[in-house]
Design a protein around this motif. Structure first.
Motif, PDB file in Angstrom:
ATOM      1  N   ALA A 256     -18.920  -0.796   5.783  1.00  0.00           N
ATOM      2  CA  ALA A 256     -18.237  -1.570   6.819  1.00  0.00           C
ATOM      3  C   ALA A 256     -17.551  -2.780   6.205  1.00  0.00           C
ATOM      4  O   ALA A 256     -17.943  -3.259   5.128  1.00  0.00           O
ATOM      5  CB  ALA A 256     -19.220  -2.025   7.901  1.00  0.00           C
ATOM      6  N   CYS A 257     -16.532  -3.236   6.900  1.00  0.00           N
ATOM      7  CA  CYS A 257     -15.792  -4.426   6.467  1.00  0.00           C
ATOM      8  C   CYS A 257     -15.609  -5.331   7.680  1.00  0.00           C
ATOM      9  O   CYS A 257     -15.137  -4.894   8.735  1.00  0.00           O
ATOM     10  CB  CYS A 257     -14.436  -4.012   5.888  1.00  0.00           C
ATOM     11  N   PHE A 258     -15.994  -6.601   7.524  1.00  0.00           N
ATOM     12  CA  PHE A 258     -15.829  -7.598   8.574  1.00  0.00           C
ATOM     13  C   PHE A 258     -14.800  -8.634   8.110  1.00  0.00           C
ATOM     14  O   PHE A 258     -14.362  -8.606   6.961  1.00  0.00           O
ATOM     15  CB  PHE A 258     -17.153  -8.299   8.879  1.00  0.00           C
TER      16      PHE A 258
ATOM     17  N   LYS B  25     -10.241 -13.849   4.782  1.00  0.00           N
ATOM     18  CA  LYS B  25      -9.117 -14.201   5.644  1.00  0.00           C
ATOM     19  C   LYS B  25      -9.530 -14.086   7.106  1.00  0.00           C
ATOM     20  O   LYS B  25     -10.230 -13.152   7.494  1.00  0.00           O
ATOM     21  CB  LYS B  25      -7.920 -13.296   5.361  1.00  0.00           C
ATOM     22  N   ARG B  26      -9.047 -15.017   7.934  1.00  0.00           N
ATOM     23  CA  ARG B  26      -9.345 -14.996   9.368  1.00  0.00           C
ATOM     24  C   ARG B  26      -8.328 -14.084  10.048  1.00  0.00           C
ATOM     25  O   ARG B  26      -7.148 -14.413  10.138  1.00  0.00           O
ATOM     26  CB  ARG B  26      -9.306 -16.410   9.955  1.00  0.00           C
ATOM     27  N   LEU B  27      -8.818 -12.953  10.542  1.00  0.00           N
ATOM     28  CA  LEU B  27      -7.920 -11.918  11.069  1.00  0.00           C
ATOM     29  C   LEU B  27      -8.168 -11.608  12.542  1.00  0.00           C
ATOM     30  O   LEU B  27      -7.656 -10.610  13.059  1.00  0.00           O
ATOM     31  CB  LEU B  27      -8.069 -10.636  10.232  1.00  0.00           C
ATOM     32  N   ILE B  28      -8.927 -12.434  13.216  1.00  0.00           N
ATOM     33  CA  ILE B  28      -9.193 -12.210  14.631  1.00  0.00           C
ATOM     34  C   ILE B  28      -9.300 -13.549  15.345  1.00  0.00           C
ATOM     35  O   ILE B  28      -9.830 -14.515  14.792  1.00  0.00           O
ATOM     36  CB  ILE B  28     -10.481 -11.378  14.849  1.00  0.00           C
TER      37      ILE B  28
ATOM     38  N   MET C  25       0.841  -1.194   0.000  1.00  0.00           N
ATOM     39  CA  MET C  25       0.000   0.000   0.000  1.00  0.00           C
ATOM     40  C   MET C  25       0.875   1.242   0.000  1.00  0.00           C
ATOM     41  O   MET C  25       1.945   1.263   0.607  1.00  0.00           O
ATOM     42  CB  MET C  25      -0.899   0.019   1.247  1.00  0.00           C
ATOM     43  N   GLY C  26       0.387   2.279  -0.636  1.00  0.00           N
ATOM     44  CA  GLY C  26       1.159   3.510  -0.715  1.00  0.00           C
ATOM     45  C   GLY C  26       0.946   4.378   0.495  1.00  0.00           C
ATOM     46  O   GLY C  26      -0.038   4.289   1.202  1.00  0.00           O
ATOM     47  N   CYS C  27       1.892   5.271   0.759  1.00  0.00           N
ATOM     48  CA  CYS C  27       1.816   6.134   1.934  1.00  0.00           C
ATOM     49  C   CYS C  27       0.838   7.287   1.757  1.00  0.00           C
ATOM     50  O   CYS C  27       0.504   7.975   2.706  1.00  0.00           O
ATOM     51  CB  CYS C  27       3.202   6.724   2.238  1.00  0.00           C
ATOM     52  N   CYS C  28       0.386   7.499   0.525  1.00  0.00           N
ATOM     53  CA  CYS C  28      -0.460   8.650   0.261  1.00  0.00           C
ATOM     54  C   CYS C  28      -1.726   8.642   1.096  1.00  0.00           C
ATOM     55  O   CYS C  28      -2.234   9.683   1.478  1.00  0.00           O
ATOM     56  CB  CYS C  28      -0.806   8.722  -1.225  1.00  0.00           C
ATOM     57  N   TRP C  29      -2.254   7.483   1.386  1.00  0.00           N
ATOM     58  CA  TRP C  29      -3.461   7.441   2.212  1.00  0.00           C
ATOM     59  C   TRP C  29      -3.202   6.894   3.612  1.00  0.00           C
ATOM     60  O   TRP C  29      -3.913   7.200   4.557  1.00  0.00           O
ATOM     61  CB  TRP C  29      -4.568   6.634   1.540  1.00  0.00           C
ATOM     62  N   ARG C  30      -2.111   6.113   3.788  1.00  0.00           N
ATOM     63  CA  ARG C  30      -1.826   5.554   5.099  1.00  0.00           C
ATOM     64  C   ARG C  30      -1.546   6.643   6.125  1.00  0.00           C
ATOM     65  O   ARG C  30      -1.818   6.483   7.309  1.00  0.00           O
ATOM     66  CB  ARG C  30      -0.625   4.612   5.029  1.00  0.00           C
TER      67      ARG C  30
ATOM     68  N   GLU D 216      -4.756  -3.104   8.579  1.00  0.00           N
ATOM     69  CA  GLU D 216      -4.155  -2.749   7.297  1.00  0.00           C
ATOM     70  C   GLU D 216      -4.950  -3.314   6.131  1.00  0.00           C
ATOM     71  O   GLU D 216      -5.238  -2.606   5.156  1.00  0.00           O
ATOM     72  CB  GLU D 216      -2.714  -3.264   7.245  1.00  0.00           C
ATOM     73  N   LYS D 217      -5.327  -4.567   6.233  1.00  0.00           N
ATOM     74  CA  LYS D 217      -6.087  -5.188   5.145  1.00  0.00           C
ATOM     75  C   LYS D 217      -7.475  -4.568   5.027  1.00  0.00           C
ATOM     76  O   LYS D 217      -7.974  -4.347   3.915  1.00  0.00           O
ATOM     77  CB  LYS D 217      -6.185  -6.693   5.365  1.00  0.00           C
ATOM     78  N   GLN D 218      -8.118  -4.291   6.135  1.00  0.00           N
ATOM     79  CA  GLN D 218      -9.476  -3.744   6.098  1.00  0.00           C
ATOM     80  C   GLN D 218      -9.491  -2.304   5.561  1.00  0.00           C
ATOM     81  O   GLN D 218     -10.340  -1.956   4.738  1.00  0.00           O
ATOM     82  CB  GLN D 218     -10.103  -3.792   7.493  1.00  0.00           C
TER      83      GLN D 218
END
Length: 453
Positions: free
Chosen positions: A120-122, A212-215, A1-6, A106-108
């Motif tokens: 929303a993203c789950f 992906k299982r992220l939790i 990912m680019g820093c422009c939005w991070r 980061e992924k969400q």
């Protein structure tokens, strides 16, 4: 990912906790170790008394913003207080006994920034016990629930309404602007507050679930520590809340949104007027799901209000091809049933069937015993008849023996007479012999022979 939005997208991580010091460190550490750095960590202490405050203040990370409430008010109130303090573009919800994988945020954020239509993203989840051990094999029903798949906004909405909540609360990343629009948690709901929030969210915008299982979502199999633990009181509360949430949701939904999302379920697809749509809402609630029988009563309440309006009967007949007697048939059915009443009825029916089966088996046994007894009685009767025949035959033999005895006595008497006569003759002969010379003439011998005969 680019820093422009991070570097410019801020995430507010919101965690409410109450007396969870024993597991809090793992949750905090999993947030602070995220690969996505631009977040604030809003922690609301809901009146803990177990040293939670000391633990949180031991962290020197400037991203932590700690707020403590004077007294415990439960999750919804604490969460709403925390949301008022959230300053980010997104809000990520976190539980104090769960743990995130490092790249969750980061992924969400990446997915949400690439699709601005998403509200929303789950994510999918790992189910773990309090020791962190995966328990997916032991909890396949829960795994299947969280792994349910939907693709469209309409599909998410229908699945939520008809099957219940399947979105994992601590996996959610929600746009703060959407939360501000739909409102925060409803304080009345204790068990299903997140379910109510997700329904309002899905009505407002599209959502997605990352595969992906992220939790690592802690699940207590025994249900002793879960807020929604399986006690009778909480089960009853969940049932009541599920009915209220669905009923209020459908009642408050605009006619435009209701037509957009539910026209495929309409009793009459041509329904457009206010009265027609009120009927459609009532009909939809009544057939929404068989898992929540209380919704039928909620639908009948809406139907009762619709029937008060002018031209209600004409609309019912002309537009829906129904009559008042159709409604009377519905009101004659059990509407205020709970899952426990249904369960008790089913258990009662099963017990009745069980006892009926026992009675049937006993009746069969009694029938068999009766049949055997009848056979034994028949055998006894035969034996009695045989014995009676033997008795009669014995009596006959006894009569014959008596007759033979009498005849023998007669013969014995005659024989005695003969013996007496012979004895007399022998005595006479002996006397004569003694008085006569032993030389007997031939004539005399003949006489003697004749006498002996």
């Amino acid at each position: 990912m680019g820093c422009c939005w991070r570097c410019r997208i801020m995430v507010s991580v919101l965690m409410c906790t109450y007396n969870r010091r024993f597991c809090l460190k793992q949750a905090i550490d999993s947030v602070l170790c995220q690969t996505y750095p631009d977040f604030e960590f809003v922690i609301v202490d809901d009146g803990s008394t177990d040293g939670t405050e000391e633990l949180i203040k031991s962290y020197q990370d400037p991203r932590i913003r700690y707020f403590k409430l004077d007294q415990n008010s439960f999750y919804c109130y604490a969460a709403n207080q925390g949301l008022d303090h959230c300053q980010g573009d997104y809000v990520a919800f976190m539980n104090s006994d769960d743990a995130w994988l490092p790249d969750k945020l980061e992924k969400q954020v990446s997915v949400m920034e690439q699709n601005r239509m998403l509200g929303a993203c789950f994510t999918r989840v790992y189910l773990v016990d309090e020791s962190g051990n995966e328990i997916s094999e032991e909890c396949r029903d829960m795994v299947a629930l969280f792994d349910r798949k939907c693709t469209t906004q309409n599909e998410y909405l229908h699945t939520l309404l008809q099957s219940g909540n399947f979105l994992c609360h601590p996996s959610a990343l929600v746009r703060k602007s959407v939360l501000d629009k739909i409102g925060y948690f409803n304080l009345l709901y204790r068990q299903l507050a997140d379910y109510d929030l997700w329904l309002r969210l899905v009505s407002e915008s599209e959502i997605t679930i990352l595969e992906k299982r992220l939790i690592r979502f802690q699940w207590d199999i025994k249900g002793k520590k879960q807020i929604s633990m399986s006690t009778r009181e909480n089960s009853v509360r969940s049932f009541n809340e599920s009915v209220m949430i669905r009923k209020n949701y459908i009642e408050k939904m605009s006619e435009k949104n209701f037509s957009q999302f539910f026209r495929g379920d309409f009793q009459n697809p041509d329904s457009t007027s206010h009265l027609q749509l009120e009927f459609e809402k009532a009909f939809w609630l009544m057939k929404c799901t068989t898992k929540e029988p209380g919704l039928k009563a909620a639908g009948m309440e809406m139907l009762e209000r619709a029937m008060r309006e002018e031209n209600a009967m004409e609309t019912l007949r002309a537009h829906f091809h129904m009559d008042i007697f159709d409604l009377y048939q519905w009101t004659g059915e059990h509407m205020y049933k709970t899952p426990w009443l249904i369960s008790e009825i089913e258990e009662g029916s099963q017990q009745l069937a069980y006892y009926k089966d026992i009675i049937r088996q006993k009746d069969e046994y009694i029938g068999q015993q009766k049949e055997q007894l009848e056979k034994q009685n028949a055998a006894i009767e035969q034996q009695q008849e045989y014995i009676e025949g033997q008795r009669r035959q014995t009596a006959h033999y006894e009569e014959q023996l008596d007759e033979l005895g009498r005849r023998m006595e007669q013969k014995t008497g005659q024989l005695k007479k003969y013996e007496d006569k012979i004895r007399e003759q022998d005595e006479m002969i002996q006397t004569y012999a003694n008085s006569t010379s032993w030389k007997i003439t031939e004539p005399m011998r003949k006489i003697m022979r004749l006498l002996k005969k």
